[in-house]
Design an enzyme around this catalytic site. Structure first.
Site, short mmCIF file in Angstrom:
data_model
loop_
_atom_site.label_atom_id
_atom_site.label_comp_id
_atom_site.label_asym_id
_atom_site.label_seq_id
_atom_site.Cartn_x
_atom_site.Cartn_y
_atom_site.Cartn_z
N TYR A 47 0.92 -1.21 -0.01
CA TYR A 47 -0.13 -0.10 -0.09
C TYR A 47 0.22 1.55 0.45
O TYR A 47 0.10 2.02 -0.02
CB TYR A 47 -0.57 -0.14 1.49
CG TYR A 47 -2.20 -0.76 1.03
CD1 TYR A 47 -2.10 -1.85 0.87
CD2 TYR A 47 -3.42 -0.17 1.59
CE1 TYR A 47 -3.16 -3.06 1.05
CE2 TYR A 47 -5.00 -1.32 0.51
CZ TYR A 47 -4.30 -2.23 0.46
OH TYR A 47 -5.77 -3.02 1.20
N LYS A 49 3.57 -15.16 3.84
CA LYS A 49 4.34 -15.83 2.52
C LYS A 49 6.00 -16.08 2.89
O LYS A 49 6.15 -15.77 1.59
CB LYS A 49 3.19 -15.05 1.15
CG LYS A 49 3.04 -16.43 0.05
CD LYS A 49 2.33 -17.29 -0.29
CE LYS A 49 2.54 -17.78 -0.84
NZ LYS A 49 2.08 -19.59 -1.02
N ASP A 75 -2.25 -18.94 2.64
CA ASP A 75 -2.84 -19.08 1.68
C ASP A 75 -3.17 -20.80 2.38
O ASP A 75 -4.73 -20.88 3.06
CB ASP A 75 -2.30 -20.47 0.48
CG ASP A 75 -0.79 -20.73 0.96
OD1 ASP A 75 -0.16 -20.36 1.96
OD2 ASP A 75 -0.41 -21.63 0.17
N ASP A 117 -6.05 -7.05 4.82
CA ASP A 117 -7.18 -6.64 3.38
C ASP A 117 -8.04 -7.79 3.06
O ASP A 117 -9.40 -8.07 3.77
CB ASP A 117 -7.01 -6.03 2.42
CG ASP A 117 -7.68 -4.94 1.57
OD1 ASP A 117 -9.16 -5.13 1.65
OD2 ASP A 117 -8.05 -5.37 0.58
N ASP A 141 -12.51 -9.21 4.40
CA ASP A 141 -13.56 -9.69 4.33
C ASP A 141 -13.09 -11.40 4.07
O ASP A 141 -15.02 -11.43 4.49
CB ASP A 141 -13.49 -9.25 2.57
CG ASP A 141 -13.67 -7.65 2.62
OD1 ASP A 141 -13.26 -7.58 3.22
OD2 ASP A 141 -14.21 -7.41 1.05
C1 IPM Z 1 -10.43 -1.96 3.47
C2 IPM Z 1 -10.42 -1.10 1.98
C3 IPM Z 1 -8.92 -0.21 1.83
C4 IPM Z 1 -8.16 -0.94 1.53
C5 IPM Z 1 -9.33 0.52 0.33
C6 IPM Z 1 -11.05 1.22 -0.07
C7 IPM Z 1 -8.40 1.35 0.08
O1 IPM Z 1 -10.68 -2.38 0.82
O2 IPM Z 1 -10.58 -0.67 4.12
O3 IPM Z 1 -10.72 -2.71 3.58
O4 IPM Z 1 -7.48 -1.44 0.90
O5 IPM Z 1 -7.56 -1.25 3.03
MN MN Z 2 -10.95 -4.16 2.39
#
Ligand code: IPM
Ligand code: MN
Ligand code: NAD
Length: 355
Positions: free
Chosen positions: A140, A191, A224, A248, A252
């Protein structure tokens, strides 16, 4: 810093960020009415509309003003199809993560009710961990560039920046959190079998820091395998610490284990400094303004924020109200209910008011 009232900067941002932030604010107002909690909430219009209208992302000096004059920043979400390169997102969200040096991205993965997980046979006992995502470097960092752009010989590079200081402080934060919360295990995920320089650093630092915490079990999984194990046996995790990009992705995945992005809260922290709180989800443009987004991730994010600014009892009231609304089926459709965004916010706020 201001006196008794906690001053909070709200940036609803884009898409459903606007819808869900409205409900989080409603719940904080209910907290004031019910408990006299002193909060000064100020709303800022930074986001896609403002950027497209006058080119403003985050005005010069604004981040420093938030840092010096506010106790916390709350962000709904950023992202708009009219700005495909997310230029404003980099200037607002990533700029604050980096500029305020918010090196811990803390993302709890906690199952509130058995029925919310898609994993067969799993219960609330099995899924309760926290992801510590490095938040100020890695892929990032924005270091890279193009060479011969637009030609058949084009080269595109994004460098993965890993500093000794950056790796050490996120790993130490994960262990300190585990110890403070009575958690037994920290799993570092990388990794290092492939990224032989950057993640070799993670390996060395992890083992070094782990030695300072003999009371905590330190384990390691390649990322993984981590993804597989989060689904197969999530009960083995208390704290997961990992780099920015992997964090990140697994956050999710973690959200999907406990009811989806509509329930996932997060904090961008630098202990002792003004920090930034945001739901894990994005601006979900196709749901924007339609009264369908689940505001609970934003409301739980507000609870996380209250906890971090020294109002743990208020945080517990807000979280309790969300739990009860879910228990009673007063939810949006993603959780199987029939309510809209506003009605869920109204209901949670009414529970807070009655607390
Ligand atoms: C998150 C989002 C952000 C990230 C994006 C929008 C830059 O996906 O906060 O998880 O990748 O960190
Ligand atoms: Mn995200
Ligand atoms: P997203 O998180 O916005 O949405 C993905 C899907 O998850 C949605 O289509 C929806 O089905 C579901 N969802 C997400 N939040 C929900 C909620 N509160 N209630 C109900 N359902 C919900 O991810 P995306 O579609 O990949 O990204 C959209 C935009 O948001 C992009 O511009 C992306 O860069 C941005 N984004 C911003 C942030 C942030 O500001 N922190 C985080 C992630 C993505």
């Amino acid at each position: 810093m201001p006196g008794a009232a906690k001053r909070i900067a709200f940036i609803p941002g884009d898409g459903i960020g606007i819808d869900v932030t409205r409900e989080a604010l409603k719940c904080l107002e209910a907290l004031r009415a019910a408990r006299g909690t002193l909060l000064r909430c100020e709303v800022f219009d930074y986001g896609a509309e403002r950027y497209l209208r006058d080119g403003t992302t985050l005005p010069p000096g604004e981040m420093e003003r938030f840092r010096d004059e506010f106790h916390a920043i709350f962000l709904g979400a950023l992202g708009d199809p009219r700005i495909p390169d997310m230029a404003h997102g980099r200037d607002i969200l990533l700029a604050m993560r980096f500029g305020l040096d918010l090196y811990v991205n803390l993302r709890p993965v906690r199952l509130f009710f058995d029925r919310l997980t898609p994993l067969r046979g799993r219960t609330t006992q099995d899924i309760d961990f926290v992801v510590f995502r490095e938040n100020t470097e890695g892929l990032y960092a924005g270091v890279g560039g193009f060479f011969k752009k637009g030609t058949p010989d084009e080269v595109a590079v994004n460098q993965d920046i890993n500093t000794r200081k950056g790796v050490e402080r996120i790993i130490r934060a994960a262990f300190e959190f585990a110890r403070a919360r009575g958690k037994r295990r920290v799993c570092m995920s990388d990794k290092s079998n492939v990224l032989r320089f950057a993640h070799d650093l993670w390996q060395r630092v992890f083992h070094e820091v782990a030695r300072e915490f003999p009371d905590i079990e330190a384990t390691h999984l390649y990322v993984d395998v981590l993804a597989m194990q989060m689904v197969r046996a999530p009960n083995q995790f208390d704290v997961i610490v990992t780099c920015n990009m992997f964090g990140d992705i697994v956050s999710d995945l973690g959200a999907s284990l406990v009811g989806g992005l509509g329930l996932a809260a997060s904090a961008n922290l630098h202990p002792g400094r003004t920090s930034l709180f945001e739901p894990v989800h994005g601006s979900a443009p196709k749901h924007a303004g339609k009264d369908v987004a689940n505001p609970m991730a934003a409301i739980l994010t507000a609870a996380l924020m209250l906890e971090h600014i020294g109002l743990p009892d208020d945080a517990a009231v807000v979280e309790g109200a969300v739990r009860r609304a879910i228990a009673e089926g007063k939810t949006t459709r993603d959780l199987g209910g029939e309510l809209g965004t506003r009605a869920v916010g109204d209901y949670v706020a009414s529970l807070i008011r009655a607390s």
